[in-house]
Design an enzyme around this catalytic site. Structure first.
Site, PDB file in Angstrom:
ATOM      1  N   TYR A 241       1.063  -1.191  -0.019  1.00 42.61           N
ATOM      2  CA  TYR A 241       0.116   0.078   0.060  1.00 42.61           C
ATOM      3  C   TYR A 241       0.897   1.255   0.066  1.00 42.61           C
ATOM      4  O   TYR A 241       0.482   2.252  -0.436  1.00 42.61           O
ATOM      5  CB  TYR A 241      -0.813   0.084   1.086  1.00 42.61           C
ATOM      6  CG  TYR A 241      -2.236  -0.689   1.175  1.00 42.61           C
ATOM      7  CD1 TYR A 241      -2.048  -2.269   0.859  1.00 42.61           C
ATOM      8  CD2 TYR A 241      -3.418  -0.019   1.316  1.00 42.61           C
ATOM      9  CE1 TYR A 241      -3.396  -2.662   0.762  1.00 42.61           C
ATOM     10  CE2 TYR A 241      -4.795  -0.835   1.234  1.00 42.61           C
ATOM     11  CZ  TYR A 241      -4.735  -2.224   1.098  1.00 42.61           C
ATOM     12  OH  TYR A 241      -5.633  -3.015   0.870  1.00 42.61           O
ATOM     13  N   LYS A 291       3.360 -15.549   2.780  1.00 42.32           N
ATOM     14  CA  LYS A 291       3.315 -16.292   1.503  1.00 42.32           C
ATOM     15  C   LYS A 291       4.566 -16.437   1.603  1.00 42.32           C
ATOM     16  O   LYS A 291       5.417 -16.029   0.615  1.00 42.32           O
ATOM     17  CB  LYS A 291       2.899 -15.406   0.398  1.00 42.32           C
ATOM     18  CG  LYS A 291       2.686 -16.278  -0.890  1.00 42.32           C
ATOM     19  CD  LYS A 291       1.732 -17.106  -0.998  1.00 42.32           C
ATOM     20  CE  LYS A 291       1.725 -17.815  -2.335  1.00 42.32           C
ATOM     21  NZ  LYS A 291       0.885 -19.157  -2.241  1.00 42.32           N
ATOM     22  N   ASP A 323      -2.953 -18.203   1.037  1.00 42.22           N
ATOM     23  CA  ASP A 323      -3.933 -18.907  -0.013  1.00 42.22           C
ATOM     24  C   ASP A 323      -4.639 -20.131   0.792  1.00 42.22           C
ATOM     25  O   ASP A 323      -5.712 -20.186   1.052  1.00 42.22           O
ATOM     26  CB  ASP A 323      -3.446 -19.565  -0.973  1.00 42.22           C
ATOM     27  CG  ASP A 323      -1.944 -20.100  -0.931  1.00 42.22           C
ATOM     28  OD1 ASP A 323      -1.277 -20.029   0.060  1.00 42.22           O
ATOM     29  OD2 ASP A 323      -1.276 -20.841  -1.952  1.00 42.22           O
ATOM     30  N   ASP A 347      -6.258  -7.038   4.485  1.00 42.27           N
ATOM     31  CA  ASP A 347      -7.161  -6.489   3.657  1.00 42.27           C
ATOM     32  C   ASP A 347      -8.085  -7.407   3.225  1.00 42.27           C
ATOM     33  O   ASP A 347      -9.484  -7.603   3.556  1.00 42.27           O
ATOM     34  CB  ASP A 347      -6.979  -5.655   2.835  1.00 42.27           C
ATOM     35  CG  ASP A 347      -7.940  -4.702   1.811  1.00 42.27           C
ATOM     36  OD1 ASP A 347      -8.956  -4.445   2.607  1.00 42.27           O
ATOM     37  OD2 ASP A 347      -7.797  -4.747   0.608  1.00 42.27           O
ATOM     38  N   ASP A 351     -12.324  -9.197   4.787  1.00 39.71           N
ATOM     39  CA  ASP A 351     -13.282  -9.124   4.019  1.00 39.71           C
ATOM     40  C   ASP A 351     -14.412 -10.680   3.944  1.00 39.71           C
ATOM     41  O   ASP A 351     -15.533 -10.865   4.270  1.00 39.71           O
ATOM     42  CB  ASP A 351     -13.239  -8.703   2.582  1.00 39.71           C
ATOM     43  CG  ASP A 351     -13.690  -7.162   2.408  1.00 39.71           C
ATOM     44  OD1 ASP A 351     -13.474  -6.508   3.235  1.00 39.71           O
ATOM     45  OD2 ASP A 351     -14.131  -6.778   1.139  1.00 39.71           O
TER      46      ASP A 351
END
Ligand code: IPM
Ligand code: MG
Length: 456
Positions: A241, A291, A323, A347, A351
């Site tokens: 970001y 990751k 994942d 983020d 959700d």
């Protein structure tokens, strides 16, 4: 309390975009004090007269995301627990309810956001009236509103208002009106600059299912029955970001874009520590989501987390690729207690986590840095498609205000009052369109605000 997040609350959804605010003039926009003082004298003595003096009051203690730093300097030893009964040794004046005066910067946000913020301020006013506190509100513009007014999603003077406040309440920003703008000028950039400008590196996103909303969860009942109650501790002001974003043209005329994802050790350490501290206050399980099979940043995260792990032997620490985590969140969410992760993974996973709790309109969030001043916002978006219809769910924003009371102002009792009110409203079968189930009553935004107010 020493860093880390305590009690979780409920859930969220995607940030929608939307149209533009035309009805803003009708909203009560408080810039000066809204206080109960007009109605009754809110002096300690007056309250003491009304309430028995021996009622034990919780001491207000605000949470810095990081008073834990002291801990890094001293070995982590726990004082032995005394078996002796605890006697209330509070001096009498400390048992008188403490009346506080707080300045809150209010960012009304875009599209349907002002509707939820309006209901939230009504709730805060009710809390002020009931507990004798004084809340002053100062409007600050950020996002689409600031672009329209100043041509900048967060002008310095608006950021300054937030920095001058005790805390900031935000609805949600963004909308179709501003979608064509270049990256630097988009409403979302205002949000990122606000988070960075306030130094808010620790974002707390609780994923807890309200039992009443279990039928609204898209997961199978047997999965929901195992329980959903975890917190995502998301790093908020680093990573991709805030890395370099670049689009350029190659020699062959083709365009190429690059977004870089930098993380330095101190950035990882401070959020990692919040993860461990949060776990210590809960079920003592921490999962670092990354990751590391691909990214250098993730491998550095793990190295730093391993160093911290040695300081928290009581915490059951694990690691998971993002994942796999996305899959595990829907397969068996009960396995998670605290997840700590970098900005973008947080983020995305938050959700997903919000959705399994049954509603996009129920999840609040807090963002804190080294001090007690925080930013409190629902994790859902500005829902442009339903703006102006009075049907948006105000609960996530109202619960965000409860988090503000708890984490920034040390008002645990007041925060409980709001959360209990929401619980009672759900018990009564009152819902909004986003979490409606059969046999329940569907309310609009104002009516839901009324229903919550009535329970405080
Ligand atoms: C969130 C939002 C923001 C983010 C957007 C609006 C920039 O999705 O708070 O989750 O990605 O952080
Ligand atoms: Mg998001």
């Amino acid at each position: 309390r020493e860093g880390g997040f305590e009690t979780p609350l409920p859930t969220s959804g995607p940030r929608g975009a939307q149209s533009h605010l035309t009805e803003r003039k009708n909203l009560p926009r408080a810039t000066s004090a809204r206080t109960s003082l007009k109605k009754k004298p809110a002096l300690p003595l007056a309250r003491a007269e009304r309430k028995p003096l021996d009622r034990k009051i919780k001491h207000p203690r605000a949470t810095s995301a990081r008073s834990h730093l002291k801990k890094t300097l001293t070995p982590r030893t726990r004082p032995p627990k005394s078996k002796a009964p605890v006697i209330n040794r509070c001096p009498i004046e400390e048992r008188i309810p403490i009346i506080m005066e707080k300045n809150i910067a209010v960012i009304w946000g875009d599209c349907s956001s002002p509707e939820i913020v309006k209901q939230t301020l009504r709730v805060l006013d009710k809390v002020a009236e009931k507990y004798g506190h004084i809340f002053h509100y100062t409007d600050a513009a950020m996002g689409g509103e600031a672009i329209d007014k100043y041509g900048d999603p967060l002008p310095q003077h608006e950021l300054d208002k937030c920095l001058a406040a005790d805390s900031v309440l935000l609805g949600a920003v963004g909308g179709p009106k501003w979608e064509g703008l270049p990256g630097e000028q988009r409403p979302e950039k205002g949000l990122l600059r606000l988070r960075a400008g306030m130094g808010l590196y620790a974002n707390n996103r609780p994923a807890k299912i309200w039992p009443q909303l279990a039928p609204a969860s898209p997961l199978k009942p047997e999965i929901v029955a195992k329980g959903i109650d975890f917190i995502i501790v998301r790093e908020l002001i680093g990573g991709v970001y805030f890395g370099k974003h670049e689009t350029y043209t190659l020699e062959n005329g083709e365009k190429q874009a690059v977004d870089s994802m930098p993380y330095s050790e101190h950035e990882i350490e401070r959020i990692g520590r919040i993860g461990f501290e949060t776990a210590m206050k809960r079920r003592r399980k921490l999962c670092c989501v990354d990751k590391a099979n691909v990214l250098d940043t993730s491998r550095l995260w793990r190295a730093v987390m391993h160093r911290l792990q040695a300081e928290y032997p009581e915490v059951e620490y694990s690691e998971m690729f993002v994942d796999n985590c996305a899959m595990q969140v829907v397969k068996d969410p009960s396995q998670f207690d605290v997840i700590v992760t970098e900005n973008m993974f947080g983020d995305i996973i938050s959700d997903e986590a919000s959705m399994i709790t049954g509603s996009i309109g129920m999840i609040p969030s807090s963002s804190l840095g080294d001090g007690t001043r925080g930013l409190y916002e629902p994790i859902h978006g500005s829902a442009p498609d339903i703006a102006g219809k009075d049907i948006v769910n105000p609960t996530a924003c109202i619960l965000s205000a409860a988090m503000m009371l708890r984490y920034s102002f040390g008002m645990a009792e007041e925060a409980d009052a709001i959360e209990n009110a929401v619980n009672k409203v759900l018990d009564k079968g009152l819902r909004t369109a986003d979490n409606m189930s059969e046999g329940c009553t569907c309310l609009g935004c104002t009516a839901m605000g009324d229903a919550i107010l009535a329970e405080i």
